[in-house]
Design an enzyme around this catalytic site. Structure first.
Site, PDB file in Angstrom:
ATOM      1  N   GLU A  51      -9.259 -61.539 -75.129  1.00 57.69           N
ATOM      2  CA  GLU A  51     -10.138 -61.052 -75.844  1.00 57.69           C
ATOM      3  C   GLU A  51      -9.936 -59.909 -76.704  1.00 57.69           C
ATOM      4  O   GLU A  51     -10.780 -59.036 -77.057  1.00 57.69           O
ATOM      5  CB  GLU A  51     -11.512 -60.999 -75.401  1.00 57.69           C
ATOM      6  CG  GLU A  51     -12.048 -62.206 -74.622  1.00 57.69           C
ATOM      7  CD  GLU A  51     -13.421 -62.071 -73.860  1.00 57.69           C
ATOM      8  OE1 GLU A  51     -13.955 -61.309 -73.778  1.00 57.69           O
ATOM      9  OE2 GLU A  51     -13.869 -63.217 -73.245  1.00 57.69           O
ATOM     10  N   GLU A 102     -11.912 -71.793 -69.778  1.00 56.99           N
ATOM     11  CA  GLU A 102     -13.468 -71.403 -69.138  1.00 56.99           C
ATOM     12  C   GLU A 102     -14.567 -72.288 -69.688  1.00 56.99           C
ATOM     13  O   GLU A 102     -15.449 -71.949 -70.142  1.00 56.99           O
ATOM     14  CB  GLU A 102     -13.455 -69.952 -69.743  1.00 56.99           C
ATOM     15  CG  GLU A 102     -12.506 -69.028 -69.310  1.00 56.99           C
ATOM     16  CD  GLU A 102     -12.840 -67.539 -69.559  1.00 56.99           C
ATOM     17  OE1 GLU A 102     -14.011 -67.375 -69.820  1.00 56.99           O
ATOM     18  OE2 GLU A 102     -11.955 -66.665 -69.814  1.00 56.99           O
TER      19      GLU A 102
HETATM   20  C1  GLA Z   1     -15.096 -64.054 -70.502  1.00 57.99           C
HETATM   21  C2  GLA Z   1     -14.085 -63.564 -69.566  1.00 57.99           C
HETATM   22  C3  GLA Z   1     -14.260 -64.337 -68.254  1.00 57.99           C
HETATM   23  C4  GLA Z   1     -15.631 -64.014 -67.665  1.00 57.99           C
HETATM   24  C5  GLA Z   1     -16.617 -64.600 -68.725  1.00 57.99           C
HETATM   25  C6  GLA Z   1     -18.101 -64.723 -68.235  1.00 57.99           C
HETATM   26  O1  GLA Z   1     -14.998 -65.399 -71.207  1.00 57.99           O
HETATM   27  O2  GLA Z   1     -12.904 -64.084 -69.828  1.00 57.99           O
HETATM   28  O3  GLA Z   1     -13.517 -63.338 -67.364  1.00 57.99           O
HETATM   29  O4  GLA Z   1     -15.953 -62.567 -67.360  1.00 57.99           O
HETATM   30  O5  GLA Z   1     -16.378 -64.107 -69.973  1.00 57.99           O
HETATM   31  O6  GLA Z   1     -18.335 -64.466 -66.938  1.00 57.99           O
END
Ligand code: GLA
Length: 350
Positions: free
Chosen positions: A132, A245
């Site tokens: 990110e 994710e």
């Molecule tokens: C982001 C991070 C993850 C996690 C999510 C929410 O996407 O990459 O590691 O912390 O947020 O839990």
């Protein structure tokens, strides 16, 4: 044990099926993991705050527990998100009373990468090296790097070069694992353009970048065309892709843009209508149809959690005026039973 076939085995010809897991409750999921998954990602246990809360003081207890479980199940690990603007101790950015120099930050990243790789290399097949680092909204009047990169402490102190430094260290200590850059809202055309710039620059700097992690958290209705376009654009950079994710909020079923949510959207979210919860499964079916159709470039699809009894989405306020409510964003229900869509996903893989 359920009487349905294994999701992971059914998808072997397409991609791995992964789940994020947490030390505190991984024991409650071992049966599902053994049966349906062939990749795991530690949810928080490989971040700096967990592994190096103070400089040079490594704490590996929770991480070890996840690796022990994965090893016992014969599952390799997607290691996740050391260099990230969140969940990193303030020590990273300081040199006594002064701000840390870029060189000091790179030394710290290098020492950390070495320690983690020496301990876990045998069981890690991929790393989210940096997480990110791209900005969500470009501030008015911003240009150059300020219009691409998140204004994090790392960026303030090092400019964009901390990203290359992190990839170089990880390449040195983990030459056999695939190295990924990972981000969210990755299908938004503007943000996608910034992610592409980041990756191109890394490559120009001579860094080994093997893949891009598409987080795929869905709070809003997926734009399936934009998803396909994004897969093609990222794969066009010569990258392998992992869905890293994936989870689907109730709000993603509303069928219209929910940002910002209207009063009616918020009432509907709070009501958690059974038909909305059921519609989450239809979204999974559509997403997997697309992922399967790009299995030449997608190697892994990971859900951010295993079952609906434990999901970060429950505590997350997706917008200032939307409340946190119980969510049902995963493929297994609160009792760990496979949802109906799993049989359909398996049938579709035949
Ligand atoms: C982001 C991070 C993850 C996690 C999510 C929410 O996407 O990459 O590691 O912390 O947020 O839990």
């Amino acid at each position: 044990m359920s009487n349905i076939l294994s999701l992971a085995k059914s998808y072997e010809k397409f991609f791995k099926i992964g789940a994020a897991v947490a030390c505190k409750n991984i024991d409650s999921y071992t049966d599902i993991l053994r049966e349906h998954f062939n990749s795991v990602t530690p949810e928080n246990e490989m971040k700096y705050i967990s592994t190096e809360p103070e400089e040079g003081k490594f704490t590996f207890g929770d991480t070890d527990k996840i690796f022990d479980t994965a090893r016992a199940l014969g599952i390799k690990v997607r290691a996740h998100a050391p260099v990230w603007h969140n969940q990193t101790g303030g020590w990273m950015y300081k040199d006594g009373d002064k701000p840390a120099s870029p060189e000091l930050i790179y030394q710290r990243i290098d020492a950390h990468s070495k320690a983690l790789c020496e301990r876990y290399n045998n069981d890690v097949y991929a790393w989210d090296v940096v997480n990110e680092a791209v900005i969500d909204e470009v501030p008015e009047g911003a240009s150059g790097d300020a219009a691409i990169y998140r204004d994090s402490e790392y960026f303030k102190l090092c400019g964009a070069d901390f990203i290359a430094a992190a990839f170089r260290s990880m390449d040195k200590y983990s030459p056999n694992a695939q190295l990924f850059y990972n981000d969210y809202n990755e299908c938004d055309p503007q943000k996608r353009g910034r992610i592409v710039s980041l990756i191109k620059r890394l490559k120009e700097q001579g860094c080994r970048v093997d893949g891009f992690g598409m987080q795929q958290h869905y709070f809003g209705t997926p734009d399936y065309d934009e998803l396909k376009r994004s897969i093609e654009i990222y794969a066009g950079l010569g990258l392998r892709l992992h869905i890293t994710e994936l989870d689907v909020s109730i709000m993603a079923t509303f069928g219209h843009n929910v940002f910002p949510p209207s009063a009616e959207d918020i009432e509907r979210l709070k009501a958690s209508r059974p038909e909305d919860i059921a519609a989450i499964e239809d979204i999974y079916l559509k997403l997997f149809e697309i992922y399967r159709s790009y299995s030449d470039v997608i190697d892994c699809v990971t859900t951010w959690g295993v079952a609906d009894d434990y999901t970060w989405m429950d505590g997350f306020v997706p917008h200032d005026n939307a409340p946190a409510v119980k969510q049902y964003p995963l493929l297994f229900d609160i009792h760990h039973a496979p949802k109906a869509c799993i049989s359909k996903l398996i049938a579709a893989a035949k």
